[in-house]
Design a protein around this motif. Structure first.
Motif, mmCIF file in Angstrom:
data_model
loop_
_atom_site.group_PDB
_atom_site.id
_atom_site.type_symbol
_atom_site.label_atom_id
_atom_site.label_comp_id
_atom_site.label_asym_id
_atom_site.label_seq_id
_atom_site.Cartn_x
_atom_site.Cartn_y
_atom_site.Cartn_z
ATOM 1 N N ARG B 174 0.837 -1.212 0.000
ATOM 2 C CA ARG B 174 0.000 0.000 0.000
ATOM 3 C C ARG B 174 0.868 1.256 0.000
ATOM 4 N NH1 ARG B 174 -1.409 3.143 4.062
ATOM 5 N NH2 ARG B 174 -0.830 1.678 5.696
ATOM 6 N N ILE B 175 1.916 1.243 0.832
ATOM 7 C CA ILE B 175 2.751 2.450 0.941
ATOM 8 C C ILE B 175 3.645 2.618 -0.299
ATOM 9 C CG2 ILE B 175 4.560 3.592 2.297
ATOM 10 C CD1 ILE B 175 3.518 2.021 4.737
ATOM 11 N N SER B 176 4.272 1.511 -0.729
ATOM 12 C CA SER B 176 5.279 1.617 -1.792
ATOM 13 C C SER B 176 4.689 1.561 -3.193
ATOM 14 C CB SER B 176 6.292 0.476 -1.641
ATOM 15 O OG SER B 176 5.655 -0.761 -1.901
ATOM 16 N N GLY B 177 3.519 0.941 -3.326
ATOM 17 C CA GLY B 177 2.929 0.786 -4.652
ATOM 18 C C GLY B 177 3.487 -0.409 -5.405
ATOM 19 N N PHE B 178 4.406 -1.167 -4.788
ATOM 20 C CA PHE B 178 4.938 -2.357 -5.453
ATOM 21 C C PHE B 178 3.907 -3.489 -5.399
ATOM 22 C CE2 PHE B 178 9.299 -0.631 -4.428
ATOM 23 C CZ PHE B 178 9.683 -0.450 -5.746
ATOM 24 N N PRO B 179 3.840 -4.289 -6.479
ATOM 25 C CA PRO B 179 2.864 -5.403 -6.473
ATOM 26 C C PRO B 179 3.230 -6.450 -5.423
ATOM 27 C CG PRO B 179 4.291 -5.517 -8.397
ATOM 28 C CD PRO B 179 4.601 -4.223 -7.727
ATOM 29 N N LEU B 180 2.199 -7.122 -4.954
ATOM 30 C CA LEU B 180 2.388 -8.131 -3.897
ATOM 31 C C LEU B 180 1.936 -9.501 -4.398
ATOM 32 C CD1 LEU B 180 2.751 -9.070 -0.916
ATOM 33 C CD2 LEU B 180 0.461 -8.194 -0.472
ATOM 34 N N ASP B 181 2.818 -10.465 -4.302
ATOM 35 C CA ASP B 181 2.472 -11.850 -4.641
ATOM 36 C C ASP B 181 2.574 -12.701 -3.383
ATOM 37 O OD1 ASP B 181 2.316 -11.420 -7.557
ATOM 38 O OD2 ASP B 181 4.475 -11.015 -7.342
ATOM 39 N N VAL B 182 1.660 -13.659 -3.291
ATOM 40 C CA VAL B 182 1.686 -14.551 -2.117
ATOM 41 C C VAL B 182 2.016 -15.959 -2.596
ATOM 42 C CG1 VAL B 182 0.333 -15.468 -0.196
ATOM 43 C CG2 VAL B 182 -0.007 -13.108 -0.936
ATOM 44 N N PHE B 183 2.873 -16.647 -1.860
ATOM 45 C CA PHE B 183 3.286 -18.004 -2.221
ATOM 46 C C PHE B 183 2.991 -18.941 -1.048
ATOM 47 C CE2 PHE B 183 5.721 -15.072 -4.715
ATOM 48 C CZ PHE B 183 5.772 -15.637 -5.980
ATOM 49 N N THR B 184 2.383 -20.063 -1.385
ATOM 50 C CA THR B 184 2.050 -21.028 -0.334
ATOM 51 C C THR B 184 2.466 -22.428 -0.778
ATOM 52 O OG1 THR B 184 0.179 -19.692 0.388
ATOM 53 C CG2 THR B 184 0.161 -22.012 1.007
ATOM 54 N N GLN B 185 3.169 -23.100 0.096
ATOM 55 C CA GLN B 185 3.549 -24.493 -0.166
ATOM 56 C C GLN B 185 2.486 -25.384 0.471
ATOM 57 O OE1 GLN B 185 6.537 -25.759 -1.636
ATOM 58 N NE2 GLN B 185 5.780 -27.852 -1.337
ATOM 59 N N GLU B 186 1.798 -26.116 -0.355
ATOM 60 C CA GLU B 186 0.756 -26.992 0.194
ATOM 61 C C GLU B 186 1.399 -28.193 0.867
ATOM 62 O OE1 GLU B 186 -2.393 -28.218 -2.311
ATOM 63 O OE2 GLU B 186 -2.991 -26.180 -2.840
ATOM 64 N N GLY B 187 0.858 -28.572 1.973
ATOM 65 C CA GLY B 187 1.341 -29.758 2.667
ATOM 66 C C GLY B 187 0.127 -30.520 3.138
ATOM 67 N N ARG B 188 0.033 -30.686 4.430
ATOM 68 C CA ARG B 188 -1.178 -31.311 4.978
ATOM 69 C C ARG B 188 -2.395 -30.432 4.710
ATOM 70 N NH1 ARG B 188 0.899 -32.648 10.861
ATOM 71 N NH2 ARG B 188 2.295 -30.984 10.246
ATOM 72 N N ARG B 189 -2.157 -29.111 4.770
ATOM 73 C CA ARG B 189 -3.255 -28.189 4.460
ATOM 74 C C ARG B 189 -3.362 -28.006 2.948
ATOM 75 N NH1 ARG B 189 -1.585 -23.497 8.608
ATOM 76 N NH2 ARG B 189 -2.687 -24.178 10.461
ATOM 77 N N ARG B 220 6.512 -30.966 -5.767
ATOM 78 C CA ARG B 220 7.942 -30.697 -5.502
ATOM 79 C C ARG B 220 8.155 -30.138 -4.072
ATOM 80 N NH1 ARG B 220 10.667 -27.356 -10.134
ATOM 81 N NH2 ARG B 220 9.022 -25.890 -9.616
ATOM 82 N N SER B 221 9.410 -30.127 -3.703
ATOM 83 C CA SER B 221 9.719 -29.679 -2.329
ATOM 84 C C SER B 221 9.715 -28.159 -2.252
ATOM 85 C CB SER B 221 11.091 -30.206 -1.919
ATOM 86 O OG SER B 221 12.080 -29.528 -2.667
ATOM 87 N N PHE B 222 9.670 -27.694 -1.022
ATOM 88 C CA PHE B 222 9.666 -26.246 -0.784
ATOM 89 C C PHE B 222 10.926 -25.608 -1.392
ATOM 90 C CE2 PHE B 222 10.691 -22.666 2.169
ATOM 91 C CZ PHE B 222 9.624 -21.867 1.839
ATOM 92 N N ALA B 223 12.072 -26.239 -1.168
ATOM 93 C CA ALA B 223 13.336 -25.679 -1.669
ATOM 94 C C ALA B 223 13.320 -25.576 -3.192
ATOM 95 C CB ALA B 223 14.498 -26.545 -1.204
ATOM 96 N N GLU B 224 12.772 -26.595 -3.839
ATOM 97 C CA GLU B 224 12.720 -26.562 -5.314
ATOM 98 C C GLU B 224 11.782 -25.465 -5.802
ATOM 99 O OE1 GLU B 224 13.136 -30.957 -7.056
ATOM 100 O OE2 GLU B 224 11.773 -30.831 -5.328
ATOM 101 N N ASN B 225 10.682 -25.306 -5.115
ATOM 102 C CA ASN B 225 9.687 -24.328 -5.560
ATOM 103 C C ASN B 225 10.136 -22.881 -5.383
ATOM 104 O OD1 ASN B 225 7.646 -26.050 -6.506
ATOM 105 N ND2 ASN B 225 7.033 -26.512 -4.401
ATOM 106 N N LEU B 226 11.141 -22.705 -4.554
ATOM 107 C CA LEU B 226 11.589 -21.325 -4.316
ATOM 108 C C LEU B 226 12.143 -20.676 -5.584
ATOM 109 C CD1 LEU B 226 13.228 -21.592 -0.793
ATOM 110 C CD2 LEU B 226 11.081 -20.513 -1.411
ATOM 111 N N TYR B 227 12.484 -21.504 -6.577
ATOM 112 C CA TYR B 227 12.963 -20.955 -7.847
ATOM 113 C C TYR B 227 11.892 -20.056 -8.473
ATOM 114 C CZ TYR B 227 15.475 -20.671 -12.251
ATOM 115 O OH TYR B 227 16.147 -20.200 -13.354
ATOM 116 N N GLU B 228 10.640 -20.318 -8.151
ATOM 117 C CA GLU B 228 9.529 -19.582 -8.761
ATOM 118 C C GLU B 228 9.396 -18.158 -8.211
ATOM 119 O OE1 GLU B 228 7.889 -20.998 -11.221
ATOM 120 O OE2 GLU B 228 9.157 -22.779 -10.912
#
Lengths: 557, 276
Positions: B174-189, B220-228
């Motif tokens: 909100r303050i900076s005007g930069f876009p915000l992306d959210v990343f979630t690693q699915e597991g049990r949830r 894939r694993s969390f570590a692998e997905n971090l490339y995204e």
């Protein structure tokens, strides 16, 4: 669980742990002294204290990175300023450094190190169990009391010292857990300890003449206390001016102590053996030699503690006090040989109380320490006299106790339930009133009057419309002369009538300083400005509200 | 009220990069940098329930005669006004200053207490962890070389700290005007569970308003997905409160993230009071 019972339970646990720390330190000291005693007769033995102090300094600086002083002032500072928070490393660091210092012959006591260890144990136990700040402060006191009680086997002195010096106040909520911790510490030491000062077998018959003569001893011990405290500070200042690594300074200081010890071995170490001899009346040296010993012990302690050794002043104060007491006794016997005097050991005890009281400004500690270590009350009348007078006289020359002097000078000592303490626990951030309407400097008076009509405030911050920078303040009084002249509404700009010479407050400023400035300038409110931006207003009215609330919180228990 | 960020300056090339990072952060979020040029190799931070001693390495004391000039030069080069310098008022001991902890942000290198050689990927020092655990402010951990970030990436795992991180990400966006992306690693949830968490927190409207995309990693694993995660994103995440045993054997998610990703990070601890 009831809060008081909880604190008693924790206090007992902390007392036991502190007692164990004290026992560990005592055994460490015995081990060091026994193993180094074989070298004492060599000509080069004077370097031993130097090596011990250098090792102690290196250990504190390079291994545990303590970077702090000898103990007690740090504990007081922590209680006074930071709700008793102490680092975990402090629970063991001074024990080891003190072993190295005293074990090698440095002239210092084991009390301050064991006090900070106990206090740190209390602080970290309270952190482990997520206790609140008030409970944490109490446990710091418990640790201190348990430790001192254990190292001297003096439960009442441990309790009284903690309340007089560390806590700075008597409160029912604190006294009971501290007393329990003190008992626990003493009990641990009685079970496990072999190395302690105790003169329980002595009996003194103190008559009126001896009691009255104690007044002179009070004057003498007060003057010696002042000299002792100033020597310690002076030595530290000199050492700080030398641009050598801390461990090299410690080595030099230690060698000087060792050199003194070659001539007068009695000044080395904690000196309890000398005390024992003096109290038992078995100390042979004459008056002149004892005067020399008093001076030498003061110099040796100043060199040890001022030049990088680790330890406390409690034991040296006892040694110096006993020398002074004995010296005074022999002097009055020489002066008035026809009168019957109490045994000289009694005056050695009185001297100890006098120097402890005078140096620390803690008369009750002086009294109860002697009562504790003798286990008798025969000397209580002259004890009270000497302790009370010594404290009073030394206060004339030294406004604060040795432990608190530096903290007081820097404004860092905040006595509980005082104005300074309440103000220190409030911050500007908590008090800032943010509902202030800023007005641009080029606003017309007419527009400003409309702003005033919608506001309940009398002060308005003026800012630059382009940069947002704070320019000054405008008060309703500033526009009063123009209010009845409507022609002015369209011709006068705020920058023409605003005050530009305004006292401002920084967001991180100490509240006591802000209040002093308000009083000095007769102000009731001031703008808070950070990097030229207006943040809000701070007023005495809001301060009073918050002050009362904080005071109620602090005095609730 | 104006926000302030505490930065401990190191007068070295590495220190220049971290200050550039801080200055960039401050510039885009309208924060005043408060710079401490250390005069001693140690300082204490007294938090509400803990005291953290920070032992700096000797490079923090290098060239004190030029340190302040360098700070002003770096900060002004970013188009910010001259920074405020912190002068410690209180000392636990004569060489042990107390540093205030009432800032809005603090910049810490990945390890604040060790030699520069360790400040690469893969190591968040124990002091930084303790600061994160105790501070009321988020801790900004810059990358080793200054790289302007162009978006915000919140790692959202559904925990209380992750929710705080999400709120902070929204606020910064909100303050900076930069876009915000959210990343979630699915597991049990699963995705539905995470959406329910957002709804139960009443953040649905804000998600629509501030979040550009919400990506779920299902395989894939969390570590692998971090490339995204975009290379030029500021990663915002909550401190993961694993138990000691689990952390010793498996490492924390935060550890994995900063081992794999060179991005600058903003870590939110349990005491941060989040608002959007």
């Amino acid at each position: 669980m009831d809060d008081r019972l909880l604190l008693i339970a924790f206090g007992a646990a902390v007392g036991v742990c502190s007692g164990l720390a004290a026992v560990a330190l005592s055994h460490g000291l015995v081990f060091m002294m026994e193993n180094l005693s074989v070298f004492r007769d060599y000509w080069w033995a004077f370097v031993l204290p130097g090596i011990g102090m250098a090792a102690s300094s290196l250990f504190l600086e390079k291994v545990v990175r303590e970077g702090a002083g000898h103990g007690v002032p740090e504990v007081v500072y922590s209680v006074s300023r930071h709700g008793g928070l102490l680092r975990l490393r402090s629970s063991f660091s001074r024990l080891i450094s003190n072993c190295l210092t005293i074990g090698a012959g440095g002239s210092a006591g084991p009390e301050a190190p064991v006090i900070i260890s106990g206090a740190s144990i209390g602080s970290n136990i309270s952190r482990l169990f997520s206790l609140n700040e008030r409970q944490r402060v109490t446990l710091v006191g418990c640790g201190s009391a348990g430790a001192l009680s254990a190292i001297f086997n003096a439960p009442v002195a441990g309790m009284v010292f903690t309340i007089e010096i560390i806590m700075g106040e008597w409160s029912a909520a604190n006294v009971v857990p501290i007393a329990v911790a003190s008992v626990a510490g003493a009990q641990v030491t009685r079970l496990l300890q072999t190395h302690q000062i105790s003169f329980t077998h002595l009996r003194f018959d103190v008559d009126v003449i001896s009691t009255l003569a104690a007044v002179g001893l009070a004057v003498l011990t007060a003057l010696i206390s002042v000299l002792f405290a100033r020597s310690l500070r002076y030595s530290h200042h000199i050492s700080e001016k030398i641009t050598l690594p801390v461990w090299v300074r410690a080595l030099i200081g230690g060698c000087m102590v060792g050199a003194i010890g070659l001539i007068l071995p009695g000044v080395l170490g904690e000196g309890y053996n000398s005390i024992q001899q003096m109290v038992e009346g078995a100390f042979v040296p004459g008056l002149a030699l004892m005067l020399l010993l008093v001076g030498a012990k003061i110099v040796a302690t100043a060199l040890t503690l001022g030049w990088g050794g680790s330890g406390g002043i409690f034991a040296p104060a006892l040694v110096i006090g006993s020398f002074a007491g004995l010296m005074y006794h022999r002097f009055i016997v020489l002066l008035l040989p026809g009168l019957s005097w109490v045994d000289e050991g009694c005056y050695a005890l009185l001297g100890m109380a006098g120097v402890i009281s005078g140096t620390m400004h803690a008369p009750l500690t002086g009294i109860f320490l002697i009562v504790d270590i003798t286990g008798r009350y025969e000397t209580i009348l002259p004890l009270i006299l000497v302790s009370a007078l010594s404290t009073t006289i030394s206060r004339v020359f030294e406004p604060a106790s040795f432990y608190l002097r530096e903290l007081v000078e820097k404004g860092q000592y905040l006595k509980p339930r005082t104005d300074a303490k309440v103000l220190a626990d409030l911050s500007i951030t908590e008090l800032v009133e943010k509902d202030c309407k800023t007005v641009p400097r080029n606003m017309l008076l007419g527009d400003f009057i409309k702003v005033v009509q919608d506001s309940h405030r009398n002060h308005f911050p003026v800012v630059d419309e382009q940069t947002g920078e704070f320019q000054g303040m405008i008060h309703l009084d500033d526009i009063r002369p123009y209010l009845l002249d409507s022609l002015m509404y369209e011709t006068v700009f705020l920058e023409q009538v605003m005050q530009t010479e305004v006292e401002t407050v920084d967001i991180h400023e100490d509240l006591s300083e802000v209040l002093d400035r308000m009083d000095a300038n007769g102000l009731f409110s001031m703008p808070v400005v950070s990097s030229n931006r207006f943040v809000g207003m701070i007023s005495k009215a809001t301060l009073l509200d918050k002050y009362r609330h904080e005071l109620m919180v602090q005095t609730m228990h | 009220m104006e926000m302030q960020m505490l930065h401990i300056f190191r007068n070295t090339p590495l220190g220049r990069e971290t200050l550039l990072e801080s200055a960039y952060f401050c510039k885009h979020l309208d924060i005043l940098p408060v710079v401490y040029v250390p005069g001693y190799v140690k300082f204490l931070m007294y938090f509400e329930n803990d005291v953290v001693q920070v032992d700096l390495d000797g490079s923090y004391l290098r060239s004190p005669e030029t340190a302040r000039d360098h700070v002003v030069e770096i900060v002004e080069s970013m188009g910010l006004p001259a920074p405020k310098f912190l002068e410690p008022k209180h000392f636990t001991a004569s060489t042990l200053p107390d540093i205030p902890v009432d800032y809005d942000f603090m910049c810490c290198p990945r390890s604040i207490t060790d030699m520069s050689s360790k400040i690469g990927l893969g190591y968040i020092g124990p002091r930084v962890r303790r600061i994160v655990q105790n501070a009321r402010f988020p801790v900004y951990i810059p990358s080793a070389v200054f790289k302007p970030w162009q978006s915000l990436a919140v790692m959202f795992g559904g925990s209380a700290n992750a929710l705080r991180a999400l709120k902070l990400g929204m606020r910064l966006s909100r303050i900076s005007g930069f876009p915000l992306d959210v990343f979630t690693q699915e597991g049990r949830r699963k995705r539905k569970d995470y959406e329910d968490i957002i709804d139960s927190e009443g953040l649905g409207v804000e998600m629509d308003k501030y979040v550009r995309s919400w990506r779920f990693f299902e395989t894939r694993s969390f570590a692998e997905n971090l490339y995204e995660i975009p290379h030029d994103a500021l990663i915002v995440l909550g401190a993961y409160g694993h138990g000691l045993i689990k952390e010793l054997f498996f490492g924390s998610t935060m550890e994995t993230l900063q081992t794999v990703s060179p991005n600058s990070m903003l870590i939110v601890g349990p005491n941060y009071r989040a608002s959007i």
